[in-house]
Design a protein around this motif. Structure first.
Motif, PDB file in Angstrom:
ATOM      1  N   VAL A 115      -1.439  66.852  61.180  1.00  0.00           N
ATOM      2  CA  VAL A 115      -2.671  66.160  61.566  1.00  0.00           C
ATOM      3  C   VAL A 115      -3.037  66.616  62.978  1.00  0.00           C
ATOM      4  O   VAL A 115      -2.306  66.343  63.938  1.00  0.00           O
ATOM      5  N   GLN A 116      -4.162  67.309  63.085  1.00  0.00           N
ATOM      6  CA  GLN A 116      -4.607  67.840  64.371  1.00  0.00           C
ATOM      7  C   GLN A 116      -5.750  66.987  64.921  1.00  0.00           C
ATOM      8  O   GLN A 116      -6.723  66.715  64.209  1.00  0.00           O
ATOM      9  N   CYS A 117      -5.619  66.567  66.172  1.00  0.00           N
ATOM     10  CA  CYS A 117      -6.698  65.830  66.810  1.00  0.00           C
ATOM     11  C   CYS A 117      -7.776  66.817  67.265  1.00  0.00           C
ATOM     12  O   CYS A 117      -7.532  67.660  68.126  1.00  0.00           O
ATOM     13  N   VAL A 118      -8.950  66.703  66.669  1.00  0.00           N
ATOM     14  CA  VAL A 118     -10.084  67.547  67.051  1.00  0.00           C
ATOM     15  C   VAL A 118     -10.904  66.861  68.140  1.00  0.00           C
ATOM     16  O   VAL A 118     -11.355  67.491  69.084  1.00  0.00           O
ATOM     17  N   ARG A 119     -11.075  65.558  67.997  1.00  0.00           N
ATOM     18  CA  ARG A 119     -11.808  64.767  68.997  1.00  0.00           C
ATOM     19  C   ARG A 119     -11.186  63.379  69.058  1.00  0.00           C
ATOM     20  O   ARG A 119     -11.277  62.622  68.100  1.00  0.00           O
ATOM     21  N   PRO A 120     -10.512  63.024  70.146  1.00  0.00           N
ATOM     22  CA  PRO A 120      -9.934  61.680  70.239  1.00  0.00           C
ATOM     23  C   PRO A 120     -11.020  60.633  70.410  1.00  0.00           C
ATOM     24  O   PRO A 120     -12.094  60.906  70.953  1.00  0.00           O
ATOM     25  N   ALA A 121     -10.726  59.432  69.948  1.00  0.00           N
ATOM     26  CA  ALA A 121     -11.682  58.337  70.105  1.00  0.00           C
ATOM     27  C   ALA A 121     -11.750  57.905  71.567  1.00  0.00           C
ATOM     28  O   ALA A 121     -10.744  57.966  72.290  1.00  0.00           O
ATOM     29  N   PRO A 122     -12.923  57.458  72.036  1.00  0.00           N
ATOM     30  CA  PRO A 122     -13.021  56.958  73.416  1.00  0.00           C
ATOM     31  C   PRO A 122     -12.088  55.778  73.675  1.00  0.00           C
ATOM     32  O   PRO A 122     -11.556  55.628  74.780  1.00  0.00           O
ATOM     33  N   ALA A 123     -11.890  54.935  72.645  1.00  0.00           N
ATOM     34  CA  ALA A 123     -11.001  53.784  72.781  1.00  0.00           C
ATOM     35  C   ALA A 123     -10.361  53.499  71.429  1.00  0.00           C
ATOM     36  O   ALA A 123     -11.021  53.530  70.397  1.00  0.00           O
ATOM     37  N   GLY A 124      -9.049  53.226  71.448  1.00  0.00           N
ATOM     38  CA  GLY A 124      -8.335  52.944  70.209  1.00  0.00           C
ATOM     39  C   GLY A 124      -7.973  54.226  69.480  1.00  0.00           C
ATOM     40  O   GLY A 124      -8.010  55.324  70.035  1.00  0.00           O
ATOM     41  N   GLY A 125      -7.600  54.065  68.206  1.00  0.00           N
ATOM     42  CA  GLY A 125      -7.261  55.214  67.388  1.00  0.00           C
ATOM     43  C   GLY A 125      -5.860  55.749  67.607  1.00  0.00           C
ATOM     44  O   GLY A 125      -5.555  56.865  67.171  1.00  0.00           O
ATOM     45  N   ASP A 126      -4.996  54.975  68.276  1.00  0.00           N
ATOM     46  CA  ASP A 126      -3.626  55.435  68.476  1.00  0.00           C
ATOM     47  C   ASP A 126      -2.882  55.497  67.143  1.00  0.00           C
ATOM     48  O   ASP A 126      -3.155  54.727  66.220  1.00  0.00           O
ATOM     49  N   SER A 127      -1.926  56.405  67.073  1.00  0.00           N
ATOM     50  CA  SER A 127      -1.175  56.631  65.835  1.00  0.00           C
ATOM     51  C   SER A 127       0.125  55.841  65.826  1.00  0.00           C
ATOM     52  O   SER A 127       0.649  55.442  66.867  1.00  0.00           O
ATOM     53  N   PHE A 128       0.663  55.643  64.624  1.00  0.00           N
ATOM     54  CA  PHE A 128       1.981  55.051  64.462  1.00  0.00           C
ATOM     55  C   PHE A 128       2.623  55.623  63.201  1.00  0.00           C
ATOM     56  O   PHE A 128       1.929  56.128  62.306  1.00  0.00           O
ATOM     57  N   ALA A 129       3.954  55.584  63.156  1.00  0.00           N
ATOM     58  CA  ALA A 129       4.684  56.154  62.027  1.00  0.00           C
ATOM     59  C   ALA A 129       5.999  55.410  61.853  1.00  0.00           C
ATOM     60  O   ALA A 129       6.532  54.816  62.801  1.00  0.00           O
ATOM     61  N   VAL A 130       6.518  55.456  60.627  1.00  0.00           N
ATOM     62  CA  VAL A 130       7.815  54.842  60.353  1.00  0.00           C
ATOM     63  C   VAL A 130       8.685  55.808  59.563  1.00  0.00           C
ATOM     64  O   VAL A 130       8.191  56.666  58.824  1.00  0.00           O
ATOM     65  N   ASP A 131       9.976  55.627  59.725  1.00  0.00           N
ATOM     66  CA  ASP A 131      10.953  56.324  58.898  1.00  0.00           C
ATOM     67  C   ASP A 131      11.066  55.524  57.602  1.00  0.00           C
ATOM     68  O   ASP A 131      11.734  54.492  57.553  1.00  0.00           O
ATOM     69  N   ALA A 132      10.392  55.981  56.543  1.00  0.00           N
ATOM     70  CA  ALA A 132      10.355  55.233  55.289  1.00  0.00           C
ATOM     71  C   ALA A 132      11.722  55.187  54.620  1.00  0.00           C
ATOM     72  O   ALA A 132      12.005  54.262  53.848  1.00  0.00           O
ATOM     73  N   HIS A 133      12.583  56.162  54.883  1.00  0.00           N
ATOM     74  CA  HIS A 133      13.943  56.096  54.358  1.00  0.00           C
ATOM     75  C   HIS A 133      14.640  54.850  54.891  1.00  0.00           C
ATOM     76  O   HIS A 133      15.316  54.130  54.146  1.00  0.00           O
TER      77      HIS A 133
END
Length: 265
Positions: A115-133
């Motif tokens: 997932v490549q960030c082309v244009r970050p949002a002015p506010a918000g839009g932060d990512s999160f992830a989990v180890d589903a295993h």
């Protein structure tokens, strides 16, 4: 945040209080180290890339090398004042006819996503992830019934989208948790799952799918966040990690590349 600080890898990749993943971050000069981090935690961020489609392909080759087997068409996604994107693993089964030749645009067994960030949002839009295993392992004691469903019950993985052109008419039957022939564990997370046609336990299957949704959304608020700046590329083991992002204001664009490696199912 200064570039010097952003280029330092995280001290802890797995969040101490839960299954959340904070990817290590690698500047271009250390891109060769990203593969080891990806194998260890299922995620890595490549910094300082041009926000171009070519850069995304080069990044895939840098991280996977000779294990890179098949790329699928890139998808540019732009959202304006976007709602949250909940935890998911990229997975789809789409074939199209191009000039009389059948071509895959998506594959159910995509095992990596960039997932490549082309244009970050002015506010918000932060990512999160989990180890589903780890999520599944925790369910064995925390919710044994849901764990048994995920590991033991067949569903139609894309049944919700059965009327979509390009989606095969034959149901794709599988479980949320399966293993490849080489022993890699797959933990799926898709909004397309539905009970099998005329499954006598359809009501229970639907109830368990809803239970999974509730469990996943309940963990999201406490997950650690990380931000992608313009050009940054998040690389994920799609068999292991689920990912999402927060709501945002303004316009945000990302470019997504899914692929299969030689280790895919």
């Amino acid at each position: 945040m200064s570039n010097d600080l952003r280029q330092q890898p995280a001290d802890v990749s797995l969040h101490a209080d839960g299954p959340g993943v904070v990817p290590d971050r690698f500047p271009a000069a250390r891109a060769h180290e990203a593969g080891a981090s990806l194998a260890r935690t299922g995620a890595a961020v490549l910094l300082g890339r041009d926000a171009t489609a070519d850069a995304l392909v080069v990044a895939a080759a840098e991280v996977l090398g000779s294990r890179l087997a098949e790329l699928y068409p890139q998808r540019l996604r732009t959202s304006r004042d976007g709602e949250p994107v909940h935890l998911h693993a990229d997975s789809f089964d789409l074939t199209v006819d191009v000039g009389g030749v059948q071509r895959r645009r998506r594959d159910p067994d995509e095992d990596f996503v960039l997932v490549q960030c082309v244009r970050p949002a002015p506010a918000g839009g932060d990512s999160f992830a989990v180890d589903a295993h780890r999520v599944v392992d925790d369910l064995a004691s925390g919710d044994p019934e849901l764990h048994a469903f995920l590991t033991g019950v067949d569903v139609d993985l894309y049944g919700v989208w059965a009327g979509l052109r390009g989606l095969p008419a034959v149901p794709r039957v599988g479980r949320h948790v399966e293993y490849t022939r080489t022993g890699r564990r797959i933990v799926r997370r898709t909004d397309g799952a539905a009970p099998l046609h005329r499954d006598p336990d359809a009501d229970r299957v639907q109830a368990m799918l809803a239970r999974l949704d509730r469990a996943v959304r309940a963990m999201e608020p406490a997950l650690p966040r990380f931000r992608l700046d313009e050009g940054d590329i998040l690389v994920l083991d799609n068999y292991r990690c689920w990912h999402g992002r927060d709501a945002h204001t303004g316009e945000r664009s990302v470019r997504i590349l899914t692929l299969r490696s030689t280790d895919a199912r």
